[in-house]
Design an enzyme around this catalytic site. Sequence first.
Site, PDB file in Angstrom:
ATOM      1  N   GLY B 176     -64.743 -15.598  58.092  1.00 36.76           N
ATOM      2  CA  GLY B 176     -64.576 -14.807  56.881  1.00 36.76           C
ATOM      3  C   GLY B 176     -64.679 -15.625  55.621  1.00 36.76           C
ATOM      4  O   GLY B 176     -63.907 -16.546  55.397  1.00 36.76           O
ATOM      5  N   SER B 202     -66.931  -4.315  61.831  1.00 36.77           N
ATOM      6  CA  SER B 202     -65.529  -4.240  62.229  1.00 36.77           C
ATOM      7  C   SER B 202     -64.602  -4.060  61.043  1.00 36.77           C
ATOM      8  O   SER B 202     -64.990  -4.229  59.887  1.00 36.77           O
ATOM      9  CB  SER B 202     -65.127  -5.510  62.982  1.00 36.77           C
ATOM     10  OG  SER B 202     -65.816  -6.617  62.493  1.00 36.77           O
ATOM     11  N   ARG B 203     -63.384  -3.688  61.388  1.00 38.82           N
ATOM     12  CA  ARG B 203     -62.323  -3.661  60.396  1.00 38.82           C
ATOM     13  C   ARG B 203     -61.731  -5.060  60.358  1.00 38.82           C
ATOM     14  O   ARG B 203     -61.877  -5.846  61.294  1.00 38.82           O
ATOM     15  CB  ARG B 203     -61.229  -2.672  60.826  1.00 38.82           C
ATOM     16  CG  ARG B 203     -61.659  -1.232  60.795  1.00 38.82           C
ATOM     17  CD  ARG B 203     -60.452  -0.325  60.975  1.00 38.82           C
ATOM     18  NE  ARG B 203     -60.831   1.071  61.076  1.00 38.82           N
ATOM     19  CZ  ARG B 203     -61.175   1.831  60.026  1.00 38.82           C
ATOM     20  NH1 ARG B 203     -61.207   1.301  58.818  1.00 38.82           N
ATOM     21  NH2 ARG B 203     -61.487   3.097  60.202  1.00 38.82           N
ATOM     22  N   ALA B 204     -61.002  -5.319  59.279  1.00 37.44           N
ATOM     23  CA  ALA B 204     -60.334  -6.607  59.167  1.00 37.44           C
ATOM     24  C   ALA B 204     -59.226  -6.681  60.201  1.00 37.44           C
ATOM     25  O   ALA B 204     -58.576  -5.694  60.495  1.00 37.44           O
ATOM     26  CB  ALA B 204     -59.729  -6.764  57.776  1.00 37.44           C
ATOM     27  N   SER B 207     -58.063 -10.730  57.948  1.00 37.20           N
ATOM     28  CA  SER B 207     -58.572 -10.934  56.595  1.00 37.20           C
ATOM     29  C   SER B 207     -58.263  -9.706  55.740  1.00 37.20           C
ATOM     30  O   SER B 207     -57.825  -8.691  56.259  1.00 37.20           O
ATOM     31  CB  SER B 207     -60.086 -11.179  56.647  1.00 37.20           C
ATOM     32  OG  SER B 207     -60.739 -10.007  57.053  1.00 37.20           O
ATOM     33  N   THR B 211     -66.180  -5.165  56.781  1.00 41.47           N
ATOM     34  CA  THR B 211     -67.201  -4.278  56.208  1.00 41.47           C
ATOM     35  C   THR B 211     -66.832  -2.812  56.407  1.00 41.47           C
ATOM     36  O   THR B 211     -67.059  -1.971  55.521  1.00 41.47           O
ATOM     37  CB  THR B 211     -68.580  -4.602  56.805  1.00 41.47           C
ATOM     38  OG1 THR B 211     -68.934  -5.942  56.432  1.00 41.47           O
ATOM     39  CG2 THR B 211     -69.646  -3.640  56.316  1.00 41.47           C
ATOM     40  N   ASP B 264     -59.953 -22.250  68.677  1.00 36.97           N
ATOM     41  CA  ASP B 264     -61.370 -21.925  68.596  1.00 36.97           C
ATOM     42  C   ASP B 264     -62.081 -22.340  69.862  1.00 36.97           C
ATOM     43  O   ASP B 264     -61.751 -23.332  70.491  1.00 36.97           O
ATOM     44  CB  ASP B 264     -62.022 -22.678  67.426  1.00 36.97           C
ATOM     45  CG  ASP B 264     -61.560 -22.149  66.096  1.00 36.97           C
ATOM     46  OD1 ASP B 264     -61.235 -22.961  65.216  1.00 36.97           O
ATOM     47  OD2 ASP B 264     -61.506 -20.909  65.955  1.00 36.97           O
ATOM     48  N   LYS B 296     -64.682 -21.311  58.199  1.00 39.76           N
ATOM     49  CA  LYS B 296     -64.500 -21.430  59.643  1.00 39.76           C
ATOM     50  C   LYS B 296     -65.272 -22.654  60.168  1.00 39.76           C
ATOM     51  O   LYS B 296     -64.796 -23.391  61.014  1.00 39.76           O
ATOM     52  CB  LYS B 296     -64.974 -20.165  60.357  1.00 39.76           C
ATOM     53  CG  LYS B 296     -64.560 -20.104  61.817  1.00 39.76           C
ATOM     54  CD  LYS B 296     -64.969 -18.789  62.443  1.00 39.76           C
ATOM     55  CE  LYS B 296     -64.604 -18.709  63.908  1.00 39.76           C
ATOM     56  NZ  LYS B 296     -63.161 -18.477  64.129  1.00 39.76           N
TER      57      LYS B 296
END
Lengths: 506, 506
Positions: B176, B202-204, B207, B211, B264, B296
């Site tokens: 993000g 996707s939704r947050a 974050s 979008t 990660d 990231k």
Amino acid sequence: MGDNFLYLTKIGIDTYQHAIVFMRRDCHVCRAEGFNAMTRVRVCTDKKSINATLIIVSEDFLSHQQAGLSDTAWDMLGAEEGGIAQFSHAPAVDSMSYVRGKLYGEALTNEMANAIVGDIKEGNYSDVQLAAFVAACADDKLSLAETIALTQAMVESGERFHWSPEIVLDKHCVGGLPGNRTTPIVTSIIAANGYLMPKTSSRAITSPAGTADTMETMTPVTLSFQHMRDVVEQQGACLAWGGSVSLSPIDDIVIRIERALDLDSEGQLVASVISKKVAAGSTHVLIDIPVGPSAKVRTHAAAEKLSHHLFETAAALNLTVETLITDGNQPVGEGIGPSLEAIDVLAVLRNKKNAPNDLIERSLQLAARLLRMAILDGPVESLEFYYQLAKQTLESGAAYEKFIDICHAQGGFTEPELALYKQTLFATESGIVSFFNNRFIAKLASLAGAPNAPQAGLKMHVRLGDKVEKGQGLLTLYAQAQGELDYALEFYQRHPEAIQINKEIL
Amino acid sequence: MGDNFLYLTKIGIDTYQHAIVFMRRDCHVCRAEGFNAMTRVRVCTDKKSINATLIIVSEDFLSHQQAGLSDTAWDMLGAEEGGIAQFSHAPAVDSMSYVRGKLYGEALTNEMANAIVGDIKEGNYSDVQLAAFVAACADDKLSLAETIALTQAMVESGERFHWSPEIVLDKHCVGGLPGNRTTPIVTSIIAANGYLMPKTSSRAITSPAGTADTMETMTPVTLSFQHMRDVVEQQGACLAWGGSVSLSPIDDIVIRIERALDLDSEGQLVASVISKKVAAGSTHVLIDIPVGPSAKVRTHAAAEKLSHHLFETAAALNLTVETLITDGNQPVGEGIGPSLEAIDVLAVLRNKKNAPNDLIERSLQLAARLLRMAILDGPVESLEFYYQLAKQTLESGAAYEKFIDICHAQGGFTEPELALYKQTLFATESGIVSFFNNRFIAKLASLAGAPNAPQAGLKMHVRLGDKVEKGQGLLTLYAQAQGELDYALEFYQRHPEAIQINKEIL
């Protein structure tokens, strides 16, 4: 954020080692802090703080001014009904950056190991974080240096015993070999020869019996620290449960996660064993490593590697360790389960004709090595010499006398009880007993009720290589309830390969 | 075991993605099966079976004939109030042996990846087991072959879209970068040029905006699969929420655990991105990789490595991928938060004088490359050609027209709303803006209420290199409640280094 408090209530929920907090979604704290289900939260009273996992409940459970705590959370926090606590997002657990580092290939230093162990001890790690730590240490991922660092950190995180004599003997068996209950016999032999062996043992977690369970069928094992010291001072030994004193406190937490994942880590195993022995104040430890296809250690080569790891780690912590690689192909003795093993132990100590020979022999071999390890100055005799010494101590009745004295000092001696129900399982064909699946056999005893029902378990009637006739008894199940007997029977019917019989080749 | 059933009741407890079962310790099933708190149990109705974790409750909660289910368990099981279910110990999750194997150094094959993904999708993995899997894949532990296997397994485990045209364009941004809301602009430009770009987003999760959240301030985004297809058929594109169609269903589950561990895994990231694109039916994907100290991906070298991994994995699944390494040093545009970003997007599409230049430029660079990727036969022009084409499409108003048409097809267009409360934060000294901590800035917007309060967030007033005077506005916070504004303010006071200003060297 002075308003972010709620009244605490014990909600009557058992979540084993987990601290859980329950809150309504519409309570002001939940909204102000932006909590969601499964958020890790910090719970602070004026006396203590803990981390817990949040579960969101509907209005039926709580008022909007209340937070419910699971039993574990309640105890960890030392909470009082109606007391208040403040809630916030749990801060990042700093030492997790070291766990991540380990997963990214960085070595764990002493400082990192201390931080991780400290956080785990405080209950700061969620299960998911514990799992990441266990995975990071899986298999051979811990180097010798890291194993030493972890061991040292585990020692320093808990209580530590100190004994006056220069020599404090101890033993350990890696992995459960059903029926391998040598500790009470060995300890009695050692103490009867004037050496100190303040033995603390564990209860079974997944096996049908731990030494503490077996001893508890004959004498009290939950001794206060002071009582334990008194027993040792009087008798030179004890046979008590180690759970009441907090030696290496993160051990049980880590083991729980390892079991949930069925994951082995040689480094964790070594750290677990050695840290407990160092914390117990032992100076010389004999470690029995049974090897076999259904034992914890599968090959001789693996046992050698583990031996080396144990030896080197112990040396770094000034502990003298010797290992003995033994046969892990079949259960030891006849009984599996607390009472049934106690009966075997007493038969050996009382020099009964029917005492299981393999249990006698293993005990003498272990005792002999411990007696040899105990010689610090002066000439060391041959192993055979100490073997004969151990044998004499047993056969003269001196070991039994010492055992009974230890029991009396711990609170009394009782004969182990027999179970109410029993059922024998018979060979369905003639042949030679060729293989025991130790895990299935242990499982049978567990299903029959051991160790929760101390009298439950099973008694083996055959050994590897025995020739059996169709219809001959292979083992007898013992249970305190018909239902449990049925449960074990049903498992055996689904897994008759627990004991394999090869038809004779005529 | 026909007696081992209990009556099901929905107990009103939210445990997010976890299936939890509540039982009294004294209920007959608990006793017969030997369940303990936190045991993994199998719950079977005549229609469905699930795994769940058991929590033991006191008598206040349930009758001894009942089992309570958490909301998730209830939904997963398709349970009915008062219906019955049987309970037993959850069987060992077979594919966990592959996870253990991976931890012990064995490579994951296609078959193993399929088994693991299948079990995760069925909800068979406890969080602890998921954590072990995530740890096993951490960092670089997945080889290219393993990444491909995992990606393929993830594609096959969910729904898959198929579109008629040969070219289906798509884009993705790794990590993000606050305010980097190029998708609506790029999609509109592409669709206005006659190419298919059926964009699901996707939704947050952590974050301030995804979008889908940003689009939702202007048009409905939760479209049924059929409605989505209709929109795409009419308009050549959509800007919908991907959550209503189950593409790569284990992705959210794995991501939840990765976030809980802050861990990660490059292999997991690649599998996540590529599997979603393949499942969405895309043929050509442009992947934006912002690079910067608080992005990231931290270095150019790391971005190159990730690019290569994405490219090779995509190729193995017949997906064409191009990557673009971009600047990740500061937020993009002015607004951060759903409405505020929507305002920026509309300013760009409407060719307003005050539209953020960096958002325009990034969108055109991405659109240019997508337009170039779309040429399958015949001569490919220079990048500059397609850049000009994209610019023309935007400046002529064609992109905006297409955007509005898409919104109408999705259900209508509304202007994004502004928030009720705002507060500007001012520079405490003069100097040059030298550093933005993107994470802290995103956190500020989240604390102000984004995305739950879609109008909340913040508006940036300065960029890197800007000269500022003491007292000049750096950013303005927007919130729907004074309390949330205060929360964000308090965070900024504790972390003023979110924006660093170097005093001018005179």
